[in-house]
Design a protein around this motif. Structure first.
Motif, PDB file in Angstrom:
ATOM      1  N   MET A 133     -16.846 -38.226 -31.709  1.00  0.00           N
ATOM      2  CA  MET A 133     -17.135 -36.795 -31.744  1.00  0.00           C
ATOM      3  C   MET A 133     -17.477 -36.376 -30.320  1.00  0.00           C
ATOM      4  N   ILE A 134     -16.757 -35.405 -29.812  1.00  0.00           N
ATOM      5  CA  ILE A 134     -16.976 -34.896 -28.464  1.00  0.00           C
ATOM      6  C   ILE A 134     -17.642 -33.526 -28.565  1.00  0.00           C
ATOM      7  N   ALA A 135     -18.737 -33.347 -27.865  1.00  0.00           N
ATOM      8  CA  ALA A 135     -19.455 -32.070 -27.865  1.00  0.00           C
ATOM      9  C   ALA A 135     -19.446 -31.487 -26.457  1.00  0.00           C
ATOM     10  N   ALA A 136     -18.995 -30.267 -26.336  1.00  0.00           N
ATOM     11  CA  ALA A 136     -18.948 -29.605 -25.038  1.00  0.00           C
ATOM     12  C   ALA A 136     -20.321 -29.045 -24.686  1.00  0.00           C
ATOM     13  N   VAL A 137     -20.812 -29.392 -23.511  1.00  0.00           N
ATOM     14  CA  VAL A 137     -22.067 -28.850 -22.987  1.00  0.00           C
ATOM     15  C   VAL A 137     -21.724 -27.670 -22.090  1.00  0.00           C
ATOM     16  N   THR A 138     -22.364 -26.534 -22.317  1.00  0.00           N
ATOM     17  CA  THR A 138     -22.048 -25.331 -21.554  1.00  0.00           C
ATOM     18  C   THR A 138     -23.309 -24.679 -21.005  1.00  0.00           C
ATOM     19  N   ASP A 139     -23.113 -23.837 -19.963  1.00  0.00           N
ATOM     20  CA  ASP A 139     -24.236 -23.071 -19.430  1.00  0.00           C
ATOM     21  C   ASP A 139     -24.342 -21.745 -20.177  1.00  0.00           C
ATOM     22  N   LEU A 140     -25.217 -20.873 -19.724  1.00  0.00           N
ATOM     23  CA  LEU A 140     -25.447 -19.610 -20.419  1.00  0.00           C
ATOM     24  C   LEU A 140     -24.238 -18.692 -20.390  1.00  0.00           C
ATOM     25  N   ASN A 141     -23.331 -18.924 -19.445  1.00  0.00           N
ATOM     26  CA  ASN A 141     -22.123 -18.104 -19.339  1.00  0.00           C
ATOM     27  C   ASN A 141     -20.927 -18.722 -20.043  1.00  0.00           C
ATOM     28  N   GLY A 142     -21.126 -19.853 -20.710  1.00  0.00           N
ATOM     29  CA  GLY A 142     -20.043 -20.488 -21.424  1.00  0.00           C
ATOM     30  C   GLY A 142     -19.206 -21.453 -20.604  1.00  0.00           C
ATOM     31  N   LYS A 143     -19.596 -21.715 -19.379  1.00  0.00           N
ATOM     32  CA  LYS A 143     -18.855 -22.649 -18.537  1.00  0.00           C
ATOM     33  C   LYS A 143     -19.166 -24.086 -18.949  1.00  0.00           C
ATOM     34  N   HIS A 144     -18.113 -24.911 -19.082  1.00  0.00           N
ATOM     35  CA  HIS A 144     -18.314 -26.309 -19.420  1.00  0.00           C
ATOM     36  C   HIS A 144     -18.940 -27.048 -18.240  1.00  0.00           C
ATOM     37  N   THR A 145     -20.067 -27.682 -18.485  1.00  0.00           N
ATOM     38  CA  THR A 145     -20.735 -28.453 -17.437  1.00  0.00           C
ATOM     39  C   THR A 145     -20.823 -29.936 -17.765  1.00  0.00           C
ATOM     40  N   GLY A 146     -20.576 -30.298 -19.023  1.00  0.00           N
ATOM     41  CA  GLY A 146     -20.692 -31.691 -19.400  1.00  0.00           C
ATOM     42  C   GLY A 146     -20.134 -31.927 -20.788  1.00  0.00           C
ATOM     43  N   ALA A 147     -20.294 -33.144 -21.254  1.00  0.00           N
ATOM     44  CA  ALA A 147     -19.825 -33.511 -22.591  1.00  0.00           C
ATOM     45  C   ALA A 147     -20.716 -34.614 -23.152  1.00  0.00           C
ATOM     46  N   HIS A 148     -20.814 -34.623 -24.463  1.00  0.00           N
ATOM     47  CA  HIS A 148     -21.575 -35.666 -25.161  1.00  0.00           C
ATOM     48  C   HIS A 148     -20.627 -36.390 -26.096  1.00  0.00           C
ATOM     49  N   ARG A 149     -20.694 -37.723 -26.092  1.00  0.00           N
ATOM     50  CA  ARG A 149     -19.824 -38.535 -26.935  1.00  0.00           C
ATOM     51  C   ARG A 149     -20.654 -39.269 -27.986  1.00  0.00           C
ATOM     52  N   THR A 150     -20.231 -39.155 -29.237  1.00  0.00           N
ATOM     53  CA  THR A 150     -20.797 -39.949 -30.320  1.00  0.00           C
ATOM     54  C   THR A 150     -19.664 -40.784 -30.885  1.00  0.00           C
ATOM     55  N   TRP A 151     -19.672 -42.085 -30.568  1.00  0.00           N
ATOM     56  CA  TRP A 151     -18.626 -42.955 -31.090  1.00  0.00           C
ATOM     57  C   TRP A 151     -18.878 -43.224 -32.566  1.00  0.00           C
ATOM     58  N   LEU A 152     -17.813 -43.166 -33.369  1.00  0.00           N
ATOM     59  CA  LEU A 152     -17.932 -43.213 -34.815  1.00  0.00           C
ATOM     60  C   LEU A 152     -17.333 -44.498 -35.385  1.00  0.00           C
ATOM     61  N   ASP A 153     -17.865 -44.899 -36.536  1.00  0.00           N
ATOM     62  CA  ASP A 153     -17.375 -46.077 -37.235  1.00  0.00           C
ATOM     63  C   ASP A 153     -16.170 -45.669 -38.084  1.00  0.00           C
ATOM     64  N   PRO A 154     -14.973 -46.190 -37.789  1.00  0.00           N
ATOM     65  CA  PRO A 154     -13.799 -45.816 -38.592  1.00  0.00           C
ATOM     66  C   PRO A 154     -13.881 -46.292 -40.035  1.00  0.00           C
ATOM     67  N   ASN A 155     -14.808 -47.218 -40.315  1.00  0.00           N
ATOM     68  CA  ASN A 155     -14.972 -47.725 -41.681  1.00  0.00           C
ATOM     69  C   ASN A 155     -15.881 -46.859 -42.529  1.00  0.00           C
ATOM     70  N   GLY A 156     -16.463 -45.814 -41.916  1.00  0.00           N
ATOM     71  CA  GLY A 156     -17.253 -44.882 -42.697  1.00  0.00           C
ATOM     72  C   GLY A 156     -18.757 -45.024 -42.521  1.00  0.00           C
ATOM     73  N   PHE A 157     -19.494 -44.320 -43.368  1.00  0.00           N
ATOM     74  CA  PHE A 157     -20.947 -44.196 -43.269  1.00  0.00           C
ATOM     75  C   PHE A 157     -21.657 -45.386 -43.899  1.00  0.00           C
ATOM     76  N   ASN A 158     -22.739 -45.814 -43.234  1.00  0.00           N
ATOM     77  CA  ASN A 158     -23.674 -46.754 -43.860  1.00  0.00           C
ATOM     78  C   ASN A 158     -25.065 -46.443 -43.322  1.00  0.00           C
ATOM     79  N   GLU A 159     -26.076 -46.862 -44.049  1.00  0.00           N
ATOM     80  CA  GLU A 159     -27.448 -46.507 -43.685  1.00  0.00           C
ATOM     81  C   GLU A 159     -27.929 -47.191 -42.407  1.00  0.00           C
TER      82      GLU A 159
END
Length: 304
Positions: A133-159
């Motif tokens: 999951m890629i999340a765009a980090v932006t400033d108050l004017n909407g300019k992209h300044t960074g990104a956050h990555r959450t790597w996901l398990d292709p096998n699905g959810f577990n506790e």
């Protein structure tokens, strides 16, 4: 006037390069006359010594040299990553968020999906690829300044991993983050701010109309920049020492800026835990008594 003083006066009007190459003749004349030098090389060496310039030595001519590779900043790399990702609809990102109890998919254009995002455990480790999951980090004017990555398990959810990839650091940020955030909804006079993406989307599941931002960490939460229109800020705190510190700092900053700050506290560790383990009705009841009555009517769907 001493020689050093004379040098200082002339240096205020002369560029270093000009002085060394003789294009600014006044400084060289002073050196020549004051030190009794005759040879131009001696005069130039003395000028460079005073100006702390490196000695110029001939370089061998290199044939068939390639232009140096351009250095890509982390902010530019983040923008490229966001650009090459795709919307989350019907992807593993949507599956992941639903598994965590989140049903708020409106105004989530800041989120995207990358099926093979690079991951390296450390500088010397091999490069792996995981869906993310890629999340765009932006400033108050909407300019992209960074990104956050959450790597996901292709096998699905577990506790154990909560749907994240079974790797050492399944979440990482890149780019210019300080003061900026991942944004959901259009900012107005009221908004809520918290640390995690899942935390803020959990809140928007039961308070769907309130604009929200995820600062991605406690330290960055305490440093978010305030929109000029902001009059009331809800702080969705995490129940841990770092969350307490961020809350205190942010409340002080908001107060100094003339912004009313109201703290929202989960029953468990964070609002996603409340949503997953207690359910949406319990989370809705928790928030309803903490949000100002006028904002309950404005932002919370009472019939949900």
């Amino acid at each position: 006037m001493t020689l050093g003083a004379t040098y200082s006066v002339l240096c205020s009007t002369a560029h270093k390069v000009d002085a060394a190459t003789g294009e600014h003749g006044d400084l060289l004349d002073v050196i020549r006359e004051s030190l009794g030098l005759v040879d131009f090389r001696d005069v130039a060496d003395e000028a460079r010594s005073f100006l702390s310039m490196p000695q110029q030595t001939p370089r061998p001519v290199e044939l068939n040299t390639r232009a140096p590779r351009a250095v890509v900043s982390s902010a530019e790399a983040a923008r490229r990553l966001v650009a090459m990702s795709r919307p989350i609809c019907r992807t593993l990102v949507e599956t992941y968020l639903r598994a965590r109890g989140i049903m708020a998919f409106h105004e989530t254009g800041s989120l995207s999906f990358h099926p093979r995002c690079y991951y390296r455990p450390d500088e010397d480790g091999p490069t792996e690829t995981w869906p993310a999951m890629i999340a765009a980090v932006t400033d108050l004017n909407g300019k992209h300044t960074g990104a956050h990555r959450t790597w996901l398990d292709p096998n699905g959810f577990n506790e154990t991993c909560l749907g994240r990839a079974p790797i050492d650091t399944p979440r990482r940020a890149m780019g210019e983050l300080l003061g900026h955030a991942v944004r959901f909804g259009v900012g107005c006079d009221v908004m809520t701010a918290g640390e995690g993406i899942e935390t803020m989307l959990s809140q928007r599941t039961v308070v769907p109309a309130m604009p929200a931002i995820a600062a991605l960490s406690a330290g960055h939460l305490s440093a978010i920049l305030f929109p000029d229109t902001l009059r009331r800020l809800y702080i969705a705190r995490d129940n841990d020492p770092a969350g307490n510190g961020a809350m205190a700092t942010l409340m002080e900053r908001a107060s100094s800026a003339g912004i009313e700050a109201i703290v929202l506290t989960p029953q468990l560790g964070d609002f996603n835990e409340d949503l997953r383990l207690l359910g949406p009705d319990a989370l809705r009841a928790t928030l309803r008594v903490q949000i100002a009555p006028q904002d309950v009517a404005r932002f919370m769907v009472l019939s949900a």
